[in-house]
Design an enzyme around this catalytic site. Sequence first.
Site, PDB file in Angstrom:
ATOM      1  N   ASP A   1      31.375  -8.720 -47.866  1.00 46.61           N
ATOM      2  CA  ASP A   1      30.428  -7.502 -48.278  1.00 46.61           C
ATOM      3  C   ASP A   1      29.492  -7.515 -46.979  1.00 46.61           C
ATOM      4  OD1 ASP A   1      29.485  -9.702 -49.168  1.00 46.61           O
ATOM      5  OD2 ASP A   1      28.686  -9.279 -50.707  1.00 46.61           O
TER       6      ASP A   1
ATOM      7  N   ASP B   1      43.338 -14.202 -58.737  1.00 42.54           N
ATOM      8  CA  ASP B   1      43.393 -15.278 -57.784  1.00 42.54           C
ATOM      9  C   ASP B   1      43.656 -16.468 -58.225  1.00 42.54           C
ATOM     10  OD1 ASP B   1      43.261 -16.437 -55.502  1.00 42.54           O
ATOM     11  OD2 ASP B   1      41.100 -16.713 -55.552  1.00 42.54           O
TER      12      ASP B   1
ATOM     13  N   SER C   1      27.983 -16.478 -56.876  1.00 44.80           N
ATOM     14  CA  SER C   1      26.727 -16.512 -56.471  1.00 44.80           C
ATOM     15  C   SER C   1      25.762 -17.268 -57.537  1.00 44.80           C
ATOM     16  CB  SER C   1      26.016 -14.938 -56.648  1.00 44.80           C
ATOM     17  OG  SER C   1      25.978 -14.610 -57.594  1.00 44.80           O
TER      18      SER C   1
ATOM     19  N   ASP D   1      35.528  -8.121 -62.719  1.00 40.06           N
ATOM     20  CA  ASP D   1      35.491  -8.183 -64.180  1.00 40.06           C
ATOM     21  C   ASP D   1      34.074  -8.371 -64.844  1.00 40.06           C
ATOM     22  OD1 ASP D   1      34.664 -10.939 -63.401  1.00 40.06           O
ATOM     23  OD2 ASP D   1      36.994 -11.655 -64.172  1.00 40.06           O
ATOM     24  N   ASP D   2      32.875  -8.562 -64.242  1.00 41.78           N
ATOM     25  CA  ASP D   2      31.726  -8.637 -64.680  1.00 41.78           C
ATOM     26  C   ASP D   2      30.856  -7.408 -64.984  1.00 41.78           C
ATOM     27  OD1 ASP D   2      31.114  -8.722 -62.199  1.00 41.78           O
ATOM     28  OD2 ASP D   2      30.001 -10.524 -62.242  1.00 41.78           O
TER      29      ASP D   2
ATOM     30  N   HIS E   1      41.459 -13.282 -51.199  1.00 43.09           N
ATOM     31  CA  HIS E   1      41.737 -12.339 -52.486  1.00 43.09           C
ATOM     32  C   HIS E   1      41.590 -10.866 -52.219  1.00 43.09           C
ATOM     33  CE1 HIS E   1      41.674 -11.899 -57.144  1.00 43.09           C
ATOM     34  NE2 HIS E   1      42.573 -11.015 -56.700  1.00 43.09           N
TER      35      HIS E   1
ATOM     36  N   ARG F   1      37.888 -15.747 -65.793  1.00 42.52           N
ATOM     37  CA  ARG F   1      36.945 -15.373 -66.912  1.00 42.52           C
ATOM     38  C   ARG F   1      37.709 -14.506 -67.921  1.00 42.52           C
ATOM     39  NH1 ARG F   1      31.305 -13.769 -63.331  1.00 42.52           N
ATOM     40  NH2 ARG F   1      33.008 -12.292 -62.257  1.00 42.52           N
TER      41      ARG F   1
END
Length: 444
Positions: free
Chosen positions: A280, A131, A313, A201-202, A179, A103
């Site tokens: 996570d 990545d 997601s 990055d979001d 990653h 992105r």
Amino acid sequence: MPSTRRLVLLLVALIGFWVIVAYHFLRSGEEDPTYNAEVDELLAKIHDLERQLDIENVAIKRLQAEVEANSKLIRANRVNLEGQEPHGPWKEPIPILVFSCNRKDAVRAHVDRLISLRPSAERFPIIVSQDCDDEATAQAIKSFGDKVTYVKHIAGDKANLTIPNEHKRWTTYYRIARHYKLALHHTFRNLGYSTVVITEDDLDVAPDFFEYFSATRYLLDADPTLYCVSAWNDNGKKHLINENAPELLYRSDFFPGLGWMMSKKLWDEFEPRWPQGFWDDWIREPENRKNRSCIRPEISRTAMSAYGQKGASEGLFFTKHLARVVLNHKSVEFTKLNLDYLQKNNYDSLFIKTVYTQAEPIRIDEMLGVPKSGSVRITYDANLDYIKKADKLQIMHDFKAGVPRTAYQGVVTAFLNGLRVYLVPDPAKVSGYNKKWEVPAGID
């Protein structure tokens, strides 16, 4: 927001109207056929002004109650540590590790924001780890030159990952876990840093993002019951937070992610066992969390940007929850505050007193009748009961490894129209976290 000047003007208007009424009465008397009509019209206007005045008075009382509640809440969530000096900023560098893939616009916007806000390139070096083999994204990162350190890994789709057949549809999560392991290994082992703040990055970041992490870093060394500091509040929507308490911080048993800090000591523990996928959720498992907690804020220091709609997601929770989390804009000088109250040996006694002694016990159906100030506690006795009550409070109702989002000792808090609400486990029916607690199929 009502003001004193506005109230004075309303009162002057009322007095003026009454003077006009008296004047008409003295001038015209009851024999004037237009008298009644004029007076009726004036009285109607006066009644409208009186209603406005009543509304303003109610608003002022609610505002005063909210201010009082805010002051009590901030005082209640601090331990009196007189004579103790703030710990100040963390002395060693705290790198910001940015994860990117394909992105280009997202990573450009995110890194631009970080560079514009960081107080020092030496204290907060930025490492961007990519990545995917996306050349446009690579060029976007390289365009920052020596303002960032660019790290490129062999792309996950070329890494011959072993993925169980039943998980093939979640291949992206396996690539992300790989990653993370590569980038964290590089940051701690090759670059030799003792700390890292992880972002993706979001994300957007708050003006005091760097101040927040610099001030809280010492807690990870001072308190072995803490393992991370997160910038994110899962229930950080506008109607659920106290926007007048940007300095308010909590302990949480739920790992929030989405802008979080860890130490090399934790990575030494995690790296040999790092999972192949779903990193996570792996951290949230009891055998990895080990009854440790994270620090999280009342008002988030990260927010999801529009780029979050397109990711691994596929926008899950984005519109309903993630995009609605408020980003803090009232900068707090955390490094000038003593944050020792967040250490477990200081925090727990006050937490129990605040929740179980000071908060008034009520049923959730009594919420509408409770004055909008102070604090209340509402009890839940099982997972379905928690889900039902969380939905009424409009907080997130799901669990990870049996832990509700933002919970500490099973307690989840929200701030609703000036009222602090604690959703509390029934001690007679709920003992600790239960991994079997899940949201049943069919409930969003």
